[in-house]
Design an enzyme around this catalytic site. Structure first.
Site, PDB file in Angstrom:
ATOM      1  N   ASP A   1       0.887  -1.160   0.000  1.00  0.00           N
ATOM      2  CA  ASP A   1       0.000   0.000   0.000  1.00  0.00           C
ATOM      3  C   ASP A   1       0.926   1.210   0.000  1.00  0.00           C
ATOM      4  O   ASP A   1       1.509   1.558   1.025  1.00  0.00           O
ATOM      5  CB  ASP A   1      -0.879  -0.055   1.258  1.00  0.00           C
ATOM      6  CG  ASP A   1      -1.648   1.245   1.495  1.00  0.00           C
ATOM      7  OD1 ASP A   1      -1.648   2.108   0.599  1.00  0.00           O
ATOM      8  OD2 ASP A   1      -2.255   1.376   2.574  1.00  0.00           O
TER       9      ASP A   1
ATOM     10  N   LYS B   1       2.908  11.196  -3.482  1.00  0.00           N
ATOM     11  CA  LYS B   1       1.839  10.506  -4.236  1.00  0.00           C
ATOM     12  C   LYS B   1       0.894  11.497  -4.923  1.00  0.00           C
ATOM     13  O   LYS B   1       0.353  11.212  -5.979  1.00  0.00           O
ATOM     14  CB  LYS B   1       1.067   9.629  -3.258  1.00  0.00           C
ATOM     15  CG  LYS B   1       0.024   8.752  -3.884  1.00  0.00           C
ATOM     16  CD  LYS B   1      -0.439   7.765  -2.857  1.00  0.00           C
ATOM     17  CE  LYS B   1      -1.619   6.968  -3.320  1.00  0.00           C
ATOM     18  NZ  LYS B   1      -2.020   6.003  -2.284  1.00  0.00           N
TER      19      LYS B   1
ATOM     20  N   GLU C   1      -7.108   0.618  -4.246  1.00  0.00           N
ATOM     21  CA  GLU C   1      -7.042   0.467  -2.786  1.00  0.00           C
ATOM     22  C   GLU C   1      -8.342  -0.081  -2.175  1.00  0.00           C
ATOM     23  O   GLU C   1      -8.283  -1.030  -1.389  1.00  0.00           O
ATOM     24  CB  GLU C   1      -6.668   1.807  -2.147  1.00  0.00           C
ATOM     25  CG  GLU C   1      -5.197   2.144  -2.381  1.00  0.00           C
ATOM     26  CD  GLU C   1      -4.879   3.624  -2.256  1.00  0.00           C
ATOM     27  OE1 GLU C   1      -5.741   4.383  -1.772  1.00  0.00           O
ATOM     28  OE2 GLU C   1      -3.781   4.017  -2.648  1.00  0.00           O
TER      29      GLU C   1
ATOM     30  N   ASP D   1     -12.801   5.553   2.030  1.00  0.00           N
ATOM     31  CA  ASP D   1     -11.355   5.544   2.303  1.00  0.00           C
ATOM     32  C   ASP D   1     -10.820   6.969   2.361  1.00  0.00           C
ATOM     33  O   ASP D   1     -10.660   7.626   1.335  1.00  0.00           O
ATOM     34  CB  ASP D   1     -10.663   4.739   1.183  1.00  0.00           C
ATOM     35  CG  ASP D   1      -9.142   4.722   1.312  1.00  0.00           C
ATOM     36  OD1 ASP D   1      -8.595   5.439   2.174  1.00  0.00           O
ATOM     37  OD2 ASP D   1      -8.497   3.986   0.546  1.00  0.00           O
TER      38      ASP D   1
END
Ligand code: AMP
Length: 580
Positions: free
Chosen positions: A8, A70, A147, A169
């Site tokens: 992850d 990211k 994810e 999320d």
């Protein structure tokens, strides 16, 4: 096939997992933590620290520290440090390399194969960039998966019953909503929505802003432009935010945070949960719309959702949990650890790909199906985006459509591929284009040109066009969406290898320097202790060696100088001989 790790690669923290038997376990890093901060600090000589070590240095060297890289994946951003320039792929590769090393240490063997997760809303360029980062880190990326899909996979292992699930999320920098259907051993993502620029960092920023405003009121000094001070404040803001998830108030404590003409001033205040909720209410509200959009896209009423899964550290915020409970009319599930379930799911997928999962087991019976996050189209006359693949279509997928020419005797067509939901191509993102030539002479509207879109299991797009009259064919794999060319990727892989060796070398040099500094300290201590019993000559010799060593150590601080390092070693020996 050797073990496949599940990664992850998070905005704030990353996590790595591996299957042990049929069960995924989290790999603790060499510092003993289950997650690793996605932070990289570069040194002027090209070496770098990653994870906790980098986070500790971030306050000292904010200009050389990369956080939340990211958010920049798939862009042409470059981070400049001295004469070095780093792409988001290269920076992410440093994080991946650390995770790879930690996994190797844990497993006691080399690891090359990995499954890496990305937010469901990542576009093609961002997915490709993530794959490239893996390659630069020396990983063979078997699959990129979403994810929330990974979370559902971790969840699906424990719960066999057929159901529709909403995955909410909220991580450090991204927000994803996915609707997932589990049933008959199949996990299918039926809709996704989200916001690539919303997460825990924004909550920290609100507290930090409040603190810096109060400091300004108290001291008259504006600190917003001082990167190092703001970094310290953001760190404290994050700590306070986390504390407020379990307490109703938290103390802000920032010793010597600003320099005034009367000397350094500390700052202390108490922050209440109510105040935090007031400051961040709009951020939480912002997450409602993607939830409603995902339900609308899937055509599913709320009443059909049987479970809500919370993923991402920011879902620990009580106001987030209250909002989702009120919105969905049910308490969210708490069986999964929000920080770890994505990596666990990635490891399960890795196990399935490597055949490690026992055939016929519960995990083996689950088939994973992902969807395209955005629609794909080609440009037709008037700049219209003519769709071949609608968003939320299950992948892998192949779709064809017949197009024709606009002018008489047109011998070629430009095939321009776009990604996005807008009607006109100018509002969407151009993924790539190519020319199909050799079209059979004919009046406008007669030729039949078949365009085919092929999306593989990683969400990477191949487009081909064929003139059915002449049989001429052209195709592209959308790599222009990756902003690094093959040559740049190869160079980055090479650079990463070179620096790996240099990193090790730097580490041993730093170790030697630490030892030399200890000897200097010991000598200084003994000079005081033996003030009366060492003769003048002995004292002078010790003092001279201390001075020499200090000069050499200073020299080594600024350059990597082998000759100086050698002299340090010999001086260290002489000094040792003089001490007790
Ligand atoms: P993730 O990307 O899932 O690792 O989530 C990281 C984000 O979760 C960061 O912004 C953290 O500050 C936040 N976070 C972690 N623990 C908590 C907590 N107990 N309360 C609030 N936010 C948290």
């Amino acid at each position: 096939m050797s073990k496949v790790i599940g990664i992850d690669l998070g905005t704030t923290n990353s996590c790595v997992s591996v299957l042990e038997g049929d069960t995924p376990v989290i790999i603790t890093n060499t510092e003993g933590y289950r997650t690793t901060p996605s932070v990289v600090t570069f040194h002027r000589d090209g070496s770098a620290d990653v994870g906790n070590a980098a986070k500790r240095q971030a306050t000292l060297h904010p200009e050389r520290t990369s956080i939340s890289i990211k958010r920049r994946m798939g862009s042409d951003y470059r981070m400049k440090v001295g004469s070095h320039s780093y792409s988001p792929q290269e920076i992410s590769a440093y994080i991946l390399r650390k995770l790879k090393k930690d996994a190797e240490e844990y497993l006691g063997t080399t690891v090359t194969d990995a499954v890496i997760t990305v937010p469901a809303y990542f576009n093609d360029a961002q997915r490709q960039a993530t794959k490239d980062a893996g390659r630069i880190a020396g990983l063979n990326v078997l699959r990129i998966i979403n994810e929330p899909t990974a979370a559902a996979l971790a969840y699906g292992l424990d719960n066999g019953e057929s159901q529709k699930i909403l995955v909410y999320d909220l991580g450090g920098g991204t927000f994803d909503v996915s609707l997932i259907e589990i049933g008959d051993g199949l996990i299918e993502v039926i809709a996704t929505s989200g916001d690539n620029f919303l997460g825990g960092d924004d909550f920290d920023a609100r507290i930090a802003e409040r603190i810096s405003d109060e400091i300004k009121t108290k001291t008259g000094i504006s600190i917003k432009k001082d990167e190092a001070v703001m970094y310290r404040i953001k760190e404290e803001a994050e700590r306070v935010k986390k504390e407020l998830s379990s307490s109703l108030s938290a103390l802000v404590n920032l010793p010597f945070i600003v320099k005034t003409k009367d000397g350094p001033v500390s700052f202390e205040t108490t922050f209440t949960r109510a105040e935090f909720e007031r400051l961040t209410a709009d951020l939480i509200e912002k997450t409602r719309i993607p939830v409603e959009n995902a339900l609308k896209d899937a055509g599913i009423p709320k009443s059909e959702i049987s479970k809500v899964l919370l993923v991402g550290g920011s879902t620990r915020i009580p106001a987030v949990q209250n909002m989702i409970t009120e919105l969905m009319g049910m308490e969210p599930s708490r069986n999964l650890n929000p920080d770890e379930c994505v990596a666990l799911g990635a490891a399960i997928q890795g196990g399935k790909l490597s055949g490690q999962i026992v055939p016929g087991s519960a995990a083996d019976n689950i088939v994973l199906m992902d969807v395209t996050p955005l629609s794909l189209s080609i440009e037709t006359i008037g700049g219209i985006a003519s769709r071949l693949i609608e968003r939320n279509t299950t992948i892998p997928v192949r779709q064809s459509k017949i197009f024709t020419t606009a002018s008489n005797f047109q011998s070629s067509v430009d095939v321009r591929v776009f990604q996005g939901e807008r009607k006109f191509t100018r509002d969407n993102k151009l993924l790539g284009n190519f020319k199909l030539g050799g079209i059979k002479r004919a009046l406008a509207g007669v030729p039949q040109i078949e365009v085919t879109f092929d999306i593989d299991a990683n969400g990477i797009v191949n487009v081909s066009a064929c003139d059915l009259g002449s049989g001429h064919e052209q195709s592209i794999t959308i790599t222009s969406s990756s902003n690094l060319s093959e040559e740049e990727i190869q160079r980055a892989i090479w650079k990463a290898r070179v620096y790996e060796e240099e990193d090790d070398e730097m580490f041993s040099l730093a170790d030697e320097k630490r030892k030399a500094e200890q000897i200097v300290k010991k000598a200084q201590r003994q000079l005081i202790e033996h003030k009366n019993d060492w003769d003048k000559l002995h004292r002078k010799e010790v003092k001279d060696n201390i001075q020499k060593m200090k000069r050499l150590l200073l020299k080594l601080k600024f350059t990597r100088n082998e000759a100086a390092a050698d002299t340090v070693r010999s001086t260290e020996r002489s000094l040792k001989a003089l001490l007790e």
